[in-house]
Design a protein around this motif. Structure first.
Motif, PDB file in Angstrom:
ATOM      1  N   GLY A  66      47.526  25.011 -64.692  1.00  0.00           N
ATOM      2  CA  GLY A  66      46.324  24.557 -65.366  1.00  0.00           C
ATOM      3  C   GLY A  66      46.556  23.258 -66.113  1.00  0.00           C
ATOM      4  N   MET A  67      45.478  22.552 -66.362  1.00  0.00           N
ATOM      5  CA  MET A  67      45.501  21.329 -67.153  1.00  0.00           C
ATOM      6  C   MET A  67      44.267  21.351 -68.029  1.00  0.00           C
ATOM      7  N   ARG A  68      44.476  21.059 -69.300  1.00  0.00           N
ATOM      8  CA  ARG A  68      43.334  20.933 -70.191  1.00  0.00           C
ATOM      9  C   ARG A  68      43.436  19.609 -70.915  1.00  0.00           C
TER      10      ARG A  68
ATOM     11  N   CYS B 278      43.271  17.596 -74.168  1.00  0.00           N
ATOM     12  CA  CYS B 278      43.431  17.883 -75.601  1.00  0.00           C
ATOM     13  C   CYS B 278      42.624  16.919 -76.455  1.00  0.00           C
TER      14      CYS B 278
ATOM     15  N   THR C 145      40.843  25.636 -69.521  1.00  0.00           N
ATOM     16  CA  THR C 145      41.818  25.042 -68.622  1.00  0.00           C
ATOM     17  C   THR C 145      41.231  24.880 -67.225  1.00  0.00           C
ATOM     18  N   CYS C 146      41.496  23.732 -66.576  1.00  0.00           N
ATOM     19  CA  CYS C 146      41.117  23.503 -65.178  1.00  0.00           C
ATOM     20  C   CYS C 146      42.288  23.968 -64.320  1.00  0.00           C
ATOM     21  N   TRP C 147      42.017  24.799 -63.332  1.00  0.00           N
ATOM     22  CA  TRP C 147      43.068  25.427 -62.538  1.00  0.00           C
ATOM     23  C   TRP C 147      43.201  24.805 -61.167  1.00  0.00           C
TER      24      TRP C 147
ATOM     25  N   THR D  79      46.251  33.117 -72.312  1.00  0.00           N
ATOM     26  CA  THR D  79      45.667  32.134 -71.410  1.00  0.00           C
ATOM     27  C   THR D  79      44.441  31.543 -72.080  1.00  0.00           C
ATOM     28  N   ARG D  80      44.295  30.222 -72.034  1.00  0.00           N
ATOM     29  CA  ARG D  80      43.146  29.545 -72.638  1.00  0.00           C
ATOM     30  C   ARG D  80      42.001  29.473 -71.638  1.00  0.00           C
TER      31      ARG D  80
ATOM     32  N   GLU E  62      49.435  23.715 -68.428  1.00  0.00           N
ATOM     33  CA  GLU E  62      49.547  25.095 -68.892  1.00  0.00           C
ATOM     34  C   GLU E  62      49.674  26.043 -67.713  1.00  0.00           C
ATOM     35  N   GLN E  63      50.321  27.155 -67.965  1.00  0.00           N
ATOM     36  CA  GLN E  63      50.324  28.294 -67.056  1.00  0.00           C
ATOM     37  C   GLN E  63      50.880  28.002 -65.665  1.00  0.00           C
TER      38      GLN E  63
END
Length: 145
Positions: A54-56, A58, A38-40, A34-35, A66-67
């Protein structure tokens, strides 16, 4: 159903992320991490967190989902689709014009992303090794009118 922002340190979100990691690690035969950047977003039904994603950001144009995880008892109810839409909106609000995601080609997530308008893309340039448990997708977000 409520979709709200919660940090990974929230106990319910942490439990969802742990369940997702366990499920994916078993399917992939390797550890899935898990990074921290990341905004959850968390889906809450009747006061219980049942899904998260999640969204990050880039780079200045691209966000990455993500996730994404939905508790097994809550799957096949459209929750993941609504969560993907909320994560896309978050990416859009952060200035992204494209969102990408990776999923195993034989996992239900691959079908979900195709149904949400994502197109397969090359894994070249994406993080990771591009092994057999990975397929990458991307979607252009609408340009504001």
């Amino acid at each position: 159903m409520l979709i709200e922002s919660r940090p990974l340190t929230d106990p319910e979100v942490a439990a969802l992320a742990t369940a997702r990691q366990r499920e994916l690690s078993e399917a992939a035969g390797r550890d899935v991490g898990t990074r921290g950047d990341t905004c959850w977003l968390t889906v809450v039904i009747a006061g219980r967190a049942v899904a998260c994603g999640g969204m990050r950001v880039c780079d200045e144009d691209t966000g990455e989902l993500e996730q994404l995880y939905v508790r097994p008892a809550y799957r096949r109810r459209g929750i993941a689709r609504q969560l993907v839409a909320a994560l896309e909106e978050l990416a859009y609000q952060r200035g992204c014009s494209m969102v990408r995601v990776e999923a195993g080609p034989h996992r239900p997530a691959a079908a979900l992303f195709r149904a949400c308008g994502y197109e397969p893309i090359s894994a070249a340039g994406a993080p990771g090794d591009g092994g057999p448990y990975r397929e990458c997708f991307a979607k252009r977000l609408p340009v504001p009118a």
